[in-house]
Design a protein around this motif. Structure first.
Motif, PDB file in Angstrom:
ATOM      1  N   TYR A 117       0.834  -1.202   0.000  1.00  0.00           N
ATOM      2  CA  TYR A 117       0.000   0.000   0.000  1.00  0.00           C
ATOM      3  C   TYR A 117       0.876   1.262   0.000  1.00  0.00           C
ATOM      4  O   TYR A 117       0.663   2.183  -0.790  1.00  0.00           O
ATOM      5  CB  TYR A 117      -0.928  -0.013   1.219  1.00  0.00           C
ATOM      6  N   ILE A 118       1.893   1.292   0.879  1.00  0.00           N
ATOM      7  CA  ILE A 118       2.800   2.445   0.947  1.00  0.00           C
ATOM      8  C   ILE A 118       3.581   2.577  -0.359  1.00  0.00           C
ATOM      9  O   ILE A 118       3.779   3.680  -0.874  1.00  0.00           O
ATOM     10  CB  ILE A 118       3.756   2.327   2.157  1.00  0.00           C
ATOM     11  N   HIS A 119       4.000   1.449  -0.928  1.00  0.00           N
ATOM     12  CA  HIS A 119       4.716   1.485  -2.203  1.00  0.00           C
ATOM     13  C   HIS A 119       3.840   2.081  -3.314  1.00  0.00           C
ATOM     14  O   HIS A 119       4.309   2.881  -4.120  1.00  0.00           O
ATOM     15  CB  HIS A 119       5.184   0.071  -2.580  1.00  0.00           C
ATOM     16  N   ARG A 120       2.587   1.712  -3.338  1.00  0.00           N
ATOM     17  CA  ARG A 120       1.667   2.268  -4.348  1.00  0.00           C
ATOM     18  C   ARG A 120       1.528   3.776  -4.184  1.00  0.00           C
ATOM     19  O   ARG A 120       1.515   4.518  -5.172  1.00  0.00           O
ATOM     20  CB  ARG A 120       0.291   1.611  -4.221  1.00  0.00           C
TER      21      ARG A 120
ATOM     22  N   ALA B  51       2.844   6.757  -6.943  1.00  0.00           N
ATOM     23  CA  ALA B  51       1.914   7.734  -7.504  1.00  0.00           C
ATOM     24  C   ALA B  51       2.501   9.146  -7.520  1.00  0.00           C
ATOM     25  O   ALA B  51       1.995  10.025  -8.213  1.00  0.00           O
ATOM     26  CB  ALA B  51       0.599   7.725  -6.725  1.00  0.00           C
ATOM     27  N   GLU B  52       3.587   9.350  -6.800  1.00  0.00           N
ATOM     28  CA  GLU B  52       4.246  10.652  -6.743  1.00  0.00           C
ATOM     29  C   GLU B  52       5.380  10.680  -7.765  1.00  0.00           C
ATOM     30  O   GLU B  52       6.361   9.961  -7.632  1.00  0.00           O
ATOM     31  CB  GLU B  52       4.816  10.912  -5.342  1.00  0.00           C
ATOM     32  N   ASP B  53       5.258  11.522  -8.791  1.00  0.00           N
ATOM     33  CA  ASP B  53       6.280  11.587  -9.842  1.00  0.00           C
ATOM     34  C   ASP B  53       7.673  11.886  -9.293  1.00  0.00           C
ATOM     35  O   ASP B  53       8.662  11.299  -9.716  1.00  0.00           O
ATOM     36  CB  ASP B  53       5.908  12.649 -10.881  1.00  0.00           C
ATOM     37  N   TRP B  54       7.777  12.830  -8.350  1.00  0.00           N
ATOM     38  CA  TRP B  54       9.076  13.184  -7.799  1.00  0.00           C
ATOM     39  C   TRP B  54       9.708  12.004  -7.096  1.00  0.00           C
ATOM     40  O   TRP B  54      10.923  11.840  -7.095  1.00  0.00           O
ATOM     41  CB  TRP B  54       8.973  14.375  -6.852  1.00  0.00           C
ATOM     42  N   TRP B  55       8.878  11.173  -6.483  1.00  0.00           N
ATOM     43  CA  TRP B  55       9.360  10.011  -5.737  1.00  0.00           C
ATOM     44  C   TRP B  55      10.023   9.007  -6.678  1.00  0.00           C
ATOM     45  O   TRP B  55      11.123   8.541  -6.433  1.00  0.00           O
ATOM     46  CB  TRP B  55       8.183   9.355  -5.028  1.00  0.00           C
ATOM     47  N   VAL B  56       9.336   8.700  -7.763  1.00  0.00           N
ATOM     48  CA  VAL B  56       9.835   7.717  -8.719  1.00  0.00           C
ATOM     49  C   VAL B  56      11.129   8.195  -9.349  1.00  0.00           C
ATOM     50  O   VAL B  56      12.081   7.428  -9.504  1.00  0.00           O
ATOM     51  CB  VAL B  56       8.763   7.413  -9.790  1.00  0.00           C
ATOM     52  N   SER B  57      11.211   9.471  -9.690  1.00  0.00           N
ATOM     53  CA  SER B  57      12.427   9.974 -10.324  1.00  0.00           C
ATOM     54  C   SER B  57      13.602  10.036  -9.343  1.00  0.00           C
ATOM     55  O   SER B  57      14.736   9.804  -9.722  1.00  0.00           O
ATOM     56  CB  SER B  57      12.183  11.347 -10.935  1.00  0.00           C
ATOM     57  N   ARG B  58      13.332  10.338  -8.085  1.00  0.00           N
ATOM     58  CA  ARG B  58      14.417  10.465  -7.103  1.00  0.00           C
ATOM     59  C   ARG B  58      14.803   9.138  -6.478  1.00  0.00           C
ATOM     60  O   ARG B  58      15.967   8.920  -6.151  1.00  0.00           O
ATOM     61  CB  ARG B  58      13.990  11.435  -6.006  1.00  0.00           C
ATOM     62  N   PHE B  59      13.836   8.239  -6.256  1.00  0.00           N
ATOM     63  CA  PHE B  59      14.078   6.976  -5.559  1.00  0.00           C
ATOM     64  C   PHE B  59      13.538   5.788  -6.352  1.00  0.00           C
ATOM     65  O   PHE B  59      12.658   5.072  -5.868  1.00  0.00           O
ATOM     66  CB  PHE B  59      13.387   6.984  -4.193  1.00  0.00           C
TER      67      PHE B  59
END
Length: 155
Positions: A81-84, A88-96
């Protein structure tokens, strides 16, 4: 008991640092479903924790678990759930891009698996994200080692 976790089991028996709820371990099918969505197998020591202990609580935060898929969308202690939410946060995926949170205490640190590299036992390094200094550094070479460090640190 699996010999590689004997020391951790003994520490868990004698500590009040980490609280868990007996009988709330994850079922194998729940873990497999989470792994299918994640696209990789979870580390052996995390799988062991999830099946034997499940959800844990420490320092105002959850040690994330694998919950019943039926209730996953309402459980803020569920790893998937937390991973989903993070994805969903674009900045999250690009940074981490290789981050999978495992412990989010009520403090200025967050802990996550670095899923980009596994060791020969299939473990991911547990990383610490220091929010105040905006630094990321290795914390433990496995989830079991991470739990032992938490117990030792918060005694």
């Amino acid at each position: 008991m699996e010999p590689m976790y004997e020391r951790l089991v003994e520490k868990l028996k004698t500590t009040s640092t980490i609280r868990w709820f007996p009988g709330h371990g994850a079922e194998e099918s729940w873990i497999e479903e989470a792994e299918q969505e994640l696209g990789f197998r979870l580390p052996p020591s995390y799988r062991w924790w999830a099946t034997h202990y499940g959800d844990g609580w420490l320092n105002g935060g959850h040690i994330l678990s694998i919950g019943d898929p039926e209730h996953r969308e309402y459980t803020d202690s569920d790893l998937l759930y937390i991973h989903r939410l993070n994805k969903a946060e674009d900045w999250w995926v690009s940074r981490f891009p290789d981050r999978l949170d495992v412990f989010i205490p009520d403090s200025d640190e967050q802990f996550f698996f670095d899923t980009s590299v596994r060791d020969e036992q299939g473990e991911f390094t547990v990383m610490c994200y220091d929010l105040i200094n905006n630094e990321i550094f290795p914390c433990a070479s496995s989830f079991a080692e991470f739990l032992e460090r938490l117990i030792d640190e918060y005694v």
